[in-house]
Design an enzyme around this catalytic site. Structure first.
Site, PDB file in Angstrom:
ATOM      1  N   ASP A  13       0.826  -1.348   0.019  1.00 24.82           N
ATOM      2  CA  ASP A  13      -0.123   0.204   0.042  1.00 24.82           C
ATOM      3  C   ASP A  13       0.703   1.480  -0.030  1.00 24.82           C
ATOM      4  O   ASP A  13       0.641   2.404   0.651  1.00 24.82           O
ATOM      5  CB  ASP A  13      -1.084   0.041   1.222  1.00 24.82           C
ATOM      6  CG  ASP A  13      -1.875  -1.327   1.206  1.00 24.82           C
ATOM      7  OD1 ASP A  13      -2.216  -1.627   0.137  1.00 24.82           O
ATOM      8  OD2 ASP A  13      -2.083  -1.666   2.265  1.00 24.82           O
ATOM      9  N   LYS A  16       1.934   2.020  -5.189  1.00 21.93           N
ATOM     10  CA  LYS A  16       2.513   1.287  -6.313  1.00 21.93           C
ATOM     11  C   LYS A  16       1.513   1.798  -7.419  1.00 21.93           C
ATOM     12  O   LYS A  16       1.950   1.826  -8.788  1.00 21.93           O
ATOM     13  CB  LYS A  16       2.826  -0.127  -6.276  1.00 21.93           C
ATOM     14  CG  LYS A  16       3.614  -0.538  -4.975  1.00 21.93           C
ATOM     15  CD  LYS A  16       3.764  -2.128  -4.939  1.00 21.93           C
ATOM     16  CE  LYS A  16       2.575  -2.555  -4.321  1.00 21.93           C
ATOM     17  NZ  LYS A  16       2.022  -2.092  -2.829  1.00 21.93           N
ATOM     18  N   GLY A  40      -4.549  -4.345  -3.525  1.00 20.17           N
ATOM     19  CA  GLY A  40      -5.588  -3.516  -3.743  1.00 20.17           C
ATOM     20  C   GLY A  40      -4.800  -2.227  -4.280  1.00 20.17           C
ATOM     21  O   GLY A  40      -4.107  -1.565  -3.480  1.00 20.17           O
ATOM     22  N   HIS A  41      -5.048  -1.871  -5.527  1.00 20.31           N
ATOM     23  CA  HIS A  41      -4.436  -0.662  -6.034  1.00 20.31           C
ATOM     24  C   HIS A  41      -5.290   0.419  -6.254  1.00 20.31           C
ATOM     25  O   HIS A  41      -6.529   0.226  -7.105  1.00 20.31           O
ATOM     26  CB  HIS A  41      -3.448  -0.769  -7.265  1.00 20.31           C
ATOM     27  CG  HIS A  41      -2.449  -1.962  -6.879  1.00 20.31           C
ATOM     28  ND1 HIS A  41      -2.014  -2.703  -7.850  1.00 20.31           N
ATOM     29  CD2 HIS A  41      -2.101  -2.511  -5.648  1.00 20.31           C
ATOM     30  CE1 HIS A  41      -1.014  -3.590  -7.233  1.00 20.31           C
ATOM     31  NE2 HIS A  41      -1.222  -3.424  -6.027  1.00 20.31           N
ATOM     32  N   GLN A 225       1.921  -5.953  -3.150  1.00 20.76           N
ATOM     33  CA  GLN A 225       2.676  -6.159  -1.739  1.00 20.76           C
ATOM     34  C   GLN A 225       3.848  -5.217  -1.729  1.00 20.76           C
ATOM     35  O   GLN A 225       4.069  -4.283  -2.397  1.00 20.76           O
ATOM     36  CB  GLN A 225       2.758  -7.538  -1.524  1.00 20.76           C
ATOM     37  CG  GLN A 225       1.475  -8.501  -1.118  1.00 20.76           C
ATOM     38  CD  GLN A 225       0.858  -9.038  -2.664  1.00 20.76           C
ATOM     39  OE1 GLN A 225       1.404  -9.678  -3.357  1.00 20.76           O
ATOM     40  NE2 GLN A 225      -0.325  -8.848  -2.646  1.00 20.76           N
TER      41      GLN A 225
HETATM   42  P1  GDP Z   1      -0.659   0.364  -3.580  1.00 22.14           P
HETATM   43  O1  GDP Z   1      -1.215  -1.124  -2.899  1.00 22.14           O
HETATM   44  O2  GDP Z   1       0.837   0.273  -3.158  1.00 22.14           O
HETATM   45  O3  GDP Z   1      -1.193   0.575  -5.120  1.00 22.14           O
HETATM   46  O4  GDP Z   1      -1.328   1.307  -2.787  1.00 22.14           O
HETATM   47  P2  GDP Z   1      -3.109   1.479  -2.474  1.00 22.14           P
HETATM   48  O5  GDP Z   1      -3.676   1.950  -3.383  1.00 22.14           O
HETATM   49  O6  GDP Z   1      -3.260   0.294  -1.734  1.00 22.14           O
HETATM   50  O7  GDP Z   1      -2.961   2.651  -1.200  1.00 22.14           O
HETATM   51  C1  GDP Z   1      -2.317   4.101  -1.704  1.00 22.14           C
HETATM   52  C2  GDP Z   1      -3.238   5.036  -1.148  1.00 22.14           C
HETATM   53  O8  GDP Z   1      -2.678   6.235  -1.073  1.00 22.14           O
HETATM   54  C3  GDP Z   1      -4.348   5.062  -2.450  1.00 22.14           C
HETATM   55  O9  GDP Z   1      -5.829   5.392  -1.530  1.00 22.14           O
HETATM   56  C4  GDP Z   1      -3.900   5.959  -3.078  1.00 22.14           C
HETATM   57  O10 GDP Z   1      -4.990   6.797  -3.877  1.00 22.14           O
HETATM   58  C5  GDP Z   1      -3.443   6.966  -2.131  1.00 22.14           C
HETATM   59  N1  GDP Z   1      -1.898   7.820  -2.702  1.00 22.14           N
HETATM   60  C6  GDP Z   1      -0.957   7.283  -3.614  1.00 22.14           C
HETATM   61  N2  GDP Z   1      -0.406   8.326  -3.603  1.00 22.14           N
HETATM   62  C7  GDP Z   1      -0.591   9.521  -2.696  1.00 22.14           C
HETATM   63  C8  GDP Z   1      -0.036  10.806  -1.884  1.00 22.14           C
HETATM   64  O11 GDP Z   1       1.116  11.076  -2.668  1.00 22.14           O
HETATM   65  N3  GDP Z   1      -0.836  11.413  -1.358  1.00 22.14           N
HETATM   66  C9  GDP Z   1      -2.056  11.026  -0.768  1.00 22.14           C
HETATM   67  N4  GDP Z   1      -2.491  11.761   0.186  1.00 22.14           N
HETATM   68  N5  GDP Z   1      -2.498   9.831  -1.025  1.00 22.14           N
HETATM   69  C10 GDP Z   1      -1.858   8.846  -1.930  1.00 22.14           C
HETATM   70  P1  IMO Z   2      -0.614  -4.231  -2.393  1.00 24.51           P
HETATM   71  O1  IMO Z   2      -0.302  -4.721  -3.474  1.00 24.51           O
HETATM   72  C1  IMO Z   2      -0.904  -4.842   2.105  1.00 24.51           C
HETATM   73  C2  IMO Z   2      -0.756  -8.709   3.607  1.00 24.51           C
HETATM   74  C3  IMO Z   2      -2.015  -9.226   4.515  1.00 24.51           C
HETATM   75  C4  IMO Z   2      -1.688 -10.307   5.565  1.00 24.51           C
HETATM   76  C5  IMO Z   2      -0.227 -10.774   4.690  1.00 24.51           C
HETATM   77  C6  IMO Z   2      -0.688 -11.997   4.073  1.00 24.51           C
HETATM   78  O2  IMO Z   2      -2.394  -3.322  -2.348  1.00 24.51           O
HETATM   79  O3  IMO Z   2       0.449  -3.448  -1.485  1.00 24.51           O
HETATM   80  P2  IMO Z   2      -2.275 -12.966   2.272  1.00 24.51           P
HETATM   81  O4  IMO Z   2      -3.768 -12.581   1.803  1.00 24.51           O
HETATM   82  O5  IMO Z   2      -1.492 -12.211   1.038  1.00 24.51           O
HETATM   83  O6  IMO Z   2      -1.881 -14.400   2.445  1.00 24.51           O
HETATM   84  O7  IMO Z   2      -1.777 -11.929   3.528  1.00 24.51           O
HETATM   85  O8  IMO Z   2      -0.037 -10.125   3.616  1.00 24.51           O
HETATM   86  N1  IMO Z   2      -1.007  -8.198   2.363  1.00 24.51           N
HETATM   87  C7  IMO Z   2      -1.189  -7.040   1.943  1.00 24.51           C
HETATM   88  N2  IMO Z   2      -0.910  -5.975   2.847  1.00 24.51           N
HETATM   89  N3  IMO Z   2      -0.956  -4.452   0.678  1.00 24.51           N
HETATM   90  C8  IMO Z   2      -1.069  -5.859   0.034  1.00 24.51           C
HETATM   91  O9  IMO Z   2      -0.923  -5.854  -1.357  1.00 24.51           O
HETATM   92  C9  IMO Z   2      -1.267  -6.915   0.899  1.00 24.51           C
HETATM   93  N4  IMO Z   2      -1.324  -8.341   0.205  1.00 24.51           N
HETATM   94  C10 IMO Z   2      -1.187  -9.068   1.316  1.00 24.51           C
HETATM   95  O10 IMO Z   2      -2.780  -8.072   5.112  1.00 24.51           O
HETATM   96  O11 IMO Z   2      -0.807  -9.364   6.651  1.00 24.51           O
HETATM   97 MG    MG Z   3      -2.789  -1.758  -1.736  1.00 19.44          MG
END
Ligand code: GDP
Ligand code: IMO
Ligand code: MG
Length: 431
Positions: A13, A16, A40-41, A225
């Protein structure tokens, strides 16, 4: 021709999805190489929000080839639903724009059931806090040589044989956990029903990517991840079940290691984690709460609140090393606006000794206390900044100190969820 790997350098999170979407403009192919729909992106483009799990984050841009590589575990029913949802948002997805490796193992309903049953049965301290999506059991079946793979969907006899092999393993396991036996025929029927939906995208990805490379096309390898969830280098056993680090990009699609020119680590300006496991800089106070609120730190997949803490430079230095990160994209700097003081963890103390990395033994990880250095915060807003010169002096000092401590330069900076609120310092594709 430059090819770039994007990896999460913390516990996931990091942002990416946003960075991959941004970089996809400069690439021809965007390839996922590990993980599954545990990812989850979130992408935000002109205020419109797209949430992706299994689909590569370049899919929204259009006109690019998105690839799901063999390093991924694929839930075919989830994918079909996700495609439908994203199509409803106006995104074009067709066999011309999406390709799935034929040797990709499938996640079956039995994997999710097993994942959830194990988590429910786990005693305190042993629960992983998985996403419950069957990722671990599906990877177990892959290395156990009993997966149903995409290519198996094309032939009824092979499919039946593959399912039988898997059931031989799963039925006794289910019995032990008190789950009802699998309805073999129903599972085969379900798979046969979904087969054409998946097979239309199936291809020998290794070959297609080889040809693309010969034609001078640029590949963006998209990791899910984060490196601290890596099955080998993460905080084991509180990890996911795949290799997450950059080396996996090659095996996860079938190109040689020489195909990778640049590794971009995605780094959040503080630290978060979802699920169980050690987290040395975790904050259980109003600062942690504030990071969570300002950063909207709720998991996209499970809706769980993410644990929040100060930036841990020791951990990121470590993950930059294991992935060979050349430059980082530092995200969510704006979330730090308004803090009077910001703390950065530079290492740990354990049994009176100073460590500059997190030890491997879980027992030692649990006893490490972070060593902090304090930096002055800034009161100005950095939200939406698109130029370096728009950043307050203390924000720049913070970024510079992060670079020094992790021993890696900032190539990109992100200041809001919006695609264009991004500062490019060094173009990873031009390196
Ligand atoms: P990922 O799993 O690495 O793709 O990240 P996620 O999408 O799960 O979580 C990142 C969250 O931060 C998302 O809700 C993005 O919209 C948000 N986000 C990404 N870059 C920024 C930033 O520079 N500032 C803020 N405030 N939010 C951001
Ligand atoms: P993105 O791509 C954050 C964590 C789960 C748990 C551990 C194992 O959005 O960054 P799993 O279901 O993979 O066997 O769970 O890994 N986990 C993540 N945490 N971002 C993710 O993906 C994750 N994918 C798995 O919360 O701790
Ligand atoms: Mg994510």
């Amino acid at each position: 021709m430059a090819n770039v790997v994007v990896v999460g350098a913390q516990w996931g999170d990091e942002g990416k999805g946003k960075i991959v979407d941004w970089l996809s403009e400069r690439s021809d192919v965007i390839a996922r190489f590990q993980g599954g729909h545990n990812a989850g992106h979130t992408l935000v483009i002109d205020g419109k929000v797209y949430k992706l799990n299994a689909l590569p984050s370049g899919v929204v841009r259009g006109g690019k080839l998105s690839v799901i590589g063999n390093g991924v575990v694929l839930d075919p029913w989830h994918l079909v639903e996700e495609i439908a949802k994203i199509r409803e948002q106006g995104v074009d997805i067709s066999p011309e724009t999406l390709m799935i490796a034929e040797n990709t193992p499938l996640i079956l309903p039995i994997h999710g059931e097993l994942d959830r049953a194990r988590e429910e049965a786990a005693s305190k301290g042993t629960k992983i806090g998985t996403t419950g999506r069957g990722i671990g059991p599906a990877y177990e079946d892959k290395v156990g040589r009993r997966s149903v793979r995409v290519a198996d969907l094309g032939d009824a006899a092979t499919l039946e044989a593959r399912v039988d092999r898997a059931l031989q393993h799963h039925d006794p396991l289910r019995k032990g956990l008190g789950i009802e036996p699998i309805d073999r025929d129903a599972l085969i029927a379900q798979l046969q029903e979904i087969a054409p939906e998946i097979l239309q995208y199936a291809a020998p990805v290794w070959k297609v990517l080889g040809d693309k490379r010969k034609a001078g096309k640029r590949i963006l390898f998209e990791g899910a991840q984060g490196a601290l969830l890596d099955i080998d280098f993460g905080t084991y056993p509180f990890v996911t079940s795949s290799n997450v680090i950059a080396g996996q990009a090659a095996t996860g699609v079938g190109v040689g290691p020489g195909a990778i020119n640049y590794v971009l680590g995605i780094v959040k300006a503080y630290t978060t984690r979802v699920g169980e496991g050690p987290f040395p800089t975790e904050l259980d106070d109003e600062n942690g709460q504030r990071l969570g609120e300002r950063g909207r730190e709720f998991g996209t997949v499970t809706g769980r609140q993410r644990r929040c803490g100060w930036f841990d430079a020791a951990l990121v230095r470590q993950t930059c090393a294991t992935s060979g990160v050349k430059g980082i994209a530092l995200t969510k700097l704006d979330v730090l606006d308004g803090f009077e003081t910001l703390r950065i963890c530079t290492g740990y103390e354990l049994d009176g000794e100073r460590l500059d990395y997190l030890p491997t033994a879980a027992e030692q990880q649990a006893r490490c206390t972070p060593v902090y250095e304090d930096m002055p915060g800034w009161s100005e807003s950095t939200e939406g900044a698109r130029r370096w010169v728009d950043l307050p002096a203390n924000a720049i000092k913070y970024v510079r100190r992060v670079e020094e401590l992790i021993d890696c330069p900032v190539a990109m900076l992100s200041t809001s969820p919006e695609r264009e609120d991004t500062i490019l310092v060094t173009d990873p594709f031009a390196d």
